[in-house]
Design a protein around this motif. Structure first.
Motif, PDB file in Angstrom:
ATOM      1  N   SER A 218      24.359 -45.548 -52.598  1.00 37.39           N
ATOM      2  CA  SER A 218      24.505 -46.850 -53.265  1.00 37.39           C
ATOM      3  C   SER A 218      23.173 -47.346 -53.816  1.00 37.39           C
ATOM      4  N   ASN A 219      22.099 -47.135 -53.075  1.00 38.28           N
ATOM      5  CA  ASN A 219      20.783 -47.572 -53.539  1.00 38.28           C
ATOM      6  C   ASN A 219      20.291 -46.746 -54.719  1.00 38.28           C
ATOM      7  N   MET A 234      22.409 -33.804 -51.052  1.00 33.36           N
ATOM      8  CA  MET A 234      23.119 -34.477 -49.968  1.00 33.36           C
ATOM      9  C   MET A 234      22.624 -33.952 -48.618  1.00 33.36           C
ATOM     10  N   THR A 235      21.405 -34.340 -48.281  1.00 31.61           N
ATOM     11  CA  THR A 235      20.767 -33.865 -47.058  1.00 31.61           C
ATOM     12  C   THR A 235      21.256 -34.612 -45.822  1.00 31.61           C
ATOM     13  N   LYS A 283      33.172 -42.802 -55.374  1.00 35.71           N
ATOM     14  CA  LYS A 283      33.192 -43.250 -56.767  1.00 35.71           C
ATOM     15  C   LYS A 283      31.781 -43.281 -57.342  1.00 35.71           C
ATOM     16  N   THR A 284      30.832 -43.746 -56.539  1.00 38.58           N
ATOM     17  CA  THR A 284      29.451 -43.809 -56.996  1.00 38.58           C
ATOM     18  C   THR A 284      28.916 -42.413 -57.286  1.00 38.58           C
ATOM     19  N   LEU A 285      29.270 -41.450 -56.456  1.00 39.77           N
ATOM     20  CA  LEU A 285      28.864 -40.065 -56.705  1.00 39.77           C
ATOM     21  C   LEU A 285      29.411 -39.570 -58.044  1.00 39.77           C
ATOM     22  N   LYS A 289      27.313 -38.399 -61.414  1.00 37.74           N
ATOM     23  CA  LYS A 289      27.557 -37.132 -62.114  1.00 37.74           C
ATOM     24  C   LYS A 289      27.796 -37.379 -63.603  1.00 37.74           C
ATOM     25  N   GLU A 290      28.602 -38.393 -63.894  1.00 39.91           N
ATOM     26  CA  GLU A 290      28.900 -38.707 -65.292  1.00 39.91           C
ATOM     27  C   GLU A 290      27.646 -39.087 -66.064  1.00 39.91           C
TER      28      GLU A 290
END
Length: 334
Positions: A218-219, A234-235, A283-285, A289-290
């Motif tokens: 989110s940040n 994605m660690t 959704k944020t992910l 990507k977009e």
């Protein structure tokens, strides 16, 4: 005529002071007319879930009370996290949602040990229980009363290269908060952690002062790091709570009814914040990507193994009693 104008301006000024009088006094509530004013600050922009949670807190307090008003100051308007917390210790600011409490006591930072929690739900169970209360208790000595844990989230690394193995961390200049466990985690991974205020980070990434940074999804999105970083790795290396602190002097100036309203509203806003983070993450992910960011999902077990020495260092420095209580609650080996 000029004299009359000056006289009128003076009268207006005096009237303004009489109508709306705000005073700050050590150990007392901040009042405006018949209202108790609660100034609540945080460091994220207004499009971040943290601000939405702060607004939710304001809505709840003002709906449940006729004599309290909450003023929200987002986006480090009142200084860096460390500065805002210091203002609360001095009773110059009433409330703050921040992470930088380890400068006053290391107990609160135990939740930041790498790979301590495997899910949000595990973290919430611990934070909302006895361990969460006990870890926060020493901060009372610095006039900081933790009344809820908002959500900071599970942290991941953004960079201009994919991070797929421990080798990819070697020599990486990565911005971290100035928290001992954040520094120790990335030192264990072979990176070069560089503490820096969050408000300086975007420009530092843009100018190449640092190569990478780590934050919850989110940040990353709210701060537009996708504009200056190509890969979101994605660690899941660290969960970070967001304690909400209120000046204990201010707290003690409130009535019992006001205290109950503030605390219950903070806890309700905390769960609201948590739910927002979890619901919005996927959704944020997709949004990232977009906008051109590549999402990398490495095998994190190698990172978990590489950071185990951080636990040993923590035990040596602070003892293992609280850590063992957390591991026992999570059903893991000590």
């Amino acid at each position: 005529m000029k004299f009359l104008k000056i006289l009128m301006m003076g009268a207006i000024a005096i009237l303004a002071v009489a109508v709306s009088y705000v005073f700050f006094s050590e150990g007392e509530a901040v009042e405006s007319e018949d209202k108790v004013i609660i100034r609540f600050a945080h460091g994220q922009p207004e499009n971040n879930e943290r601000h939405a949670a702060a607004l939710r807190f304001k809505e709840l307090v003002e709906a449940r009370s006729e004599d309290m008003e909450v003023l929200i100051y987002p986006n480090e308007q009142l200084g860096s996290e460390a500065e805002m917390i210091e203002s609360v210790t001095l009773n110059d600011l009433q409330m703050v949602a921040a992470s930088a409490f380890s400068q006053y006591d290391q107990s609160i930072s135990i939740f930041e040990l790498p790979y301590l929690f495997d899910s949000y739900e595990e973290a919430w169970e611990v934070l909302d229980g006895d361990v969460g209360q006990d870890a926060a208790a020493p901060l009372l000595e610095d006039n900081l009363r933790i009344i809820a844990y908002f959500e900071n989230g599970i942290r991941h690394v953004t960079a201009n290269k994919p991070i797929e193995s421990t080798e990819d961390f070697r020599g990486l200049n990565i911005r971290t908060p100035e928290f001992p466990l954040s520094l120790a985690t990335f030192q264990a991974l072979g990176a070069n952690p560089t503490p820096m205020a969050f408000g300086e980070l975007y420009m530092a990434l843009q100018q190449g002062t640092v190569d990478a940074q780590e934050n919850p999804v989110s940040n990353v999105y709210a701060s537009r790091f996708q504009e200056v970083q190509q890969y979101l790795n994605m660690t899941a290396h660290q969960y970070m709570a967001l304690p909400v602190a209120i000046s204990d002097d201010f707290w003690n100036s409130l009535s019992k009814e006001q205290q109950d309203i503030v605390e219950s509203s903070a806890k309700e806003a905390a769960q609201y914040h948590r739910n927002l983070i979890v619901e919005n993450e996927e959704k944020t992910l997709e949004d990232l990507k977009e906008e051109g960011m590549e999402v990398v999902r490495p095998d994190t077990e190698q990172f978990r193994e590489q950071t185990r020495p951080v636990y040993d260092s923590y035990r040596q420095q602070f003892g293992g009693e609280v850590l063992d209580r957390i591991l026992e609650q999570l059903g893991r080996n000590k």
